[in-house]
Design a protein around this motif. Structure first.
Motif, PDB file in Angstrom:
ATOM      1  N   ALA A 181      86.986  39.561  51.021  1.00  0.00           N
ATOM      2  CA  ALA A 181      87.811  40.773  50.959  1.00  0.00           C
ATOM      3  C   ALA A 181      87.382  41.673  49.805  1.00  0.00           C
ATOM      4  O   ALA A 181      87.261  42.893  49.961  1.00  0.00           O
ATOM      5  N   VAL A 182      87.126  41.078  48.642  1.00  0.00           N
ATOM      6  CA  VAL A 182      86.721  41.870  47.478  1.00  0.00           C
ATOM      7  C   VAL A 182      85.348  42.502  47.716  1.00  0.00           C
ATOM      8  O   VAL A 182      85.134  43.683  47.422  1.00  0.00           O
ATOM      9  N   SER A 183      84.408  41.731  48.268  1.00  0.00           N
ATOM     10  CA  SER A 183      83.060  42.254  48.519  1.00  0.00           C
ATOM     11  C   SER A 183      83.080  43.399  49.529  1.00  0.00           C
ATOM     12  O   SER A 183      82.426  44.426  49.339  1.00  0.00           O
ATOM     13  N   THR A 184      83.833  43.217  50.612  1.00  0.00           N
ATOM     14  CA  THR A 184      83.918  44.254  51.641  1.00  0.00           C
ATOM     15  C   THR A 184      84.554  45.522  51.091  1.00  0.00           C
ATOM     16  O   THR A 184      84.091  46.637  51.358  1.00  0.00           O
ATOM     17  N   LEU A 185      85.601  45.355  50.322  1.00  0.00           N
ATOM     18  CA  LEU A 185      86.280  46.514  49.743  1.00  0.00           C
ATOM     19  C   LEU A 185      85.366  47.249  48.766  1.00  0.00           C
ATOM     20  O   LEU A 185      85.315  48.478  48.759  1.00  0.00           O
ATOM     21  N   ALA A 186      84.644  46.498  47.935  1.00  0.00           N
ATOM     22  CA  ALA A 186      83.737  47.123  46.972  1.00  0.00           C
ATOM     23  C   ALA A 186      82.632  47.911  47.674  1.00  0.00           C
ATOM     24  O   ALA A 186      82.235  48.986  47.222  1.00  0.00           O
ATOM     25  N   ALA A 187      82.154  47.390  48.810  1.00  0.00           N
ATOM     26  CA  ALA A 187      81.076  48.050  49.526  1.00  0.00           C
ATOM     27  C   ALA A 187      81.535  49.306  50.258  1.00  0.00           C
ATOM     28  O   ALA A 187      80.742  50.226  50.488  1.00  0.00           O
ATOM     29  N   ASN A 188      82.810  49.364  50.613  1.00  0.00           N
ATOM     30  CA  ASN A 188      83.289  50.470  51.436  1.00  0.00           C
ATOM     31  C   ASN A 188      84.347  51.336  50.755  1.00  0.00           C
ATOM     32  O   ASN A 188      84.927  52.223  51.395  1.00  0.00           O
ATOM     33  N   ALA A 189      84.594  51.089  49.475  1.00  0.00           N
ATOM     34  CA  ALA A 189      85.693  51.763  48.785  1.00  0.00           C
ATOM     35  C   ALA A 189      85.609  53.281  48.876  1.00  0.00           C
ATOM     36  O   ALA A 189      86.617  53.966  49.062  1.00  0.00           O
TER      37      ALA A 189
END
Length: 251
Positions: A63-71
């Motif tokens: 969740a953190v990785s996906t959010l960081a990539a698409n923020a």
């Protein structure tokens, strides 16, 4: 010729200045992302959480990785929802890991207790207060065995708070985190036959509600039903908020 060289030097300097102004510096991640990543690093640096995080920690990492990539491509509402979900998953991962570690530790202590009793040796576990200890000392000893649960000892006893994420969103049953928290509490109560537990919530009158879910789970885990009371939060001054459930353990 010297004028040509001077012109070329001046032009080159100007070109380099223009190119330098065009260099794109990657933007720093938003503060919320930085906070989540720091929390993620903290959990991975904790040996108890890293060893017992399981699927919950993997889900939080994703969740953190996906959010960081698409923020920077998300709209404000989707971004805030992503922050909320990632934060919750990190909290669930830590609670799950600590509950597993606490259950394993309690099982190990139980085996050690059985071994010592079988051999006639004196039990000296640091989590079991010596004979003659005060009720408050015994409550603090119980609290130390509830790692991963939100709890405190005050004038009412050992107060364990179960937030809404411990219960399924459909209002029926417990999440994995809730089961792990109550499993640890059941182990403690079974080891302390003189203790009673009062389940306090705002839905005590609803069959299948959260108060009943907690009572039934502890009952199923071997806690004598006569030691389990259910009280409505509106009848007691315990400050239960919203859909929280509070379990008050007393000696």
């Amino acid at each position: 010729m010297s004028r040509v060289r001077a012109f070329r030097s001046t032009a080159l300097s100007a070109l380099l200045a223009v190119l330098a102004g065009c260099v794109v510096v990657p933007p720093a991640p938003p503060p919320d992302i930085v906070r989540l990543q720091r929390e993620q690093d903290r959990l991975h640096a904790d040996p108890d959480v890293a060893a017992n995080g399981g699927a919950e920690l993997e889900n939080a990492d994703a969740a953190v990785s996906t959010l960081a990539a698409n923020a920077r491509t998300l709209g404000p509402e989707a971004y805030q929802q992503g922050i909320y979900i990632a934060d919750k998953l990190l909290r669930i991962a830590e609670a799950s890991a600590r509950a597993r570690e606490a259950e394993q530790r309690s099982q190990q202590l139980g085996l050690e207790r059985d071994r010592l009793l079988a051999s006639g040796a004196r039990l000296t576990s640091p989590d079991v207060p010596p004979a003659g200890s005060s009720a408050r000392d015994r409550l603090f000893a119980m609290q130390r065995r509830l790692a991963g649960s939100e709890s405190r000892v005050d004038e009412r006893g050992l107060v364990v708070r179960l937030a809404p994420f411990n219960f399924r969103s459909d209002g029926v049953g417990l999440t994995a985190v809730g089961e792990q928290s109550l499993a640890s509490l059941a182990i403690v109560l079974n080891a302390e036959p003189a203790a009673t537990a009062t389940v306090v919530a705002r839905d005590t009158g609803r069959p299948g509600g959260r108060a009943a879910t907690v009572r039934d789970y502890l009952d199923a885990r071997g806690v004598d039903p006569s030691r389990l009371l259910v009280r409505d939060a509106r009848d007691l001054a315990v400050g239960v908020a919203g859909d929280d459930v509070v379990v008050i353990v007393q000696e």
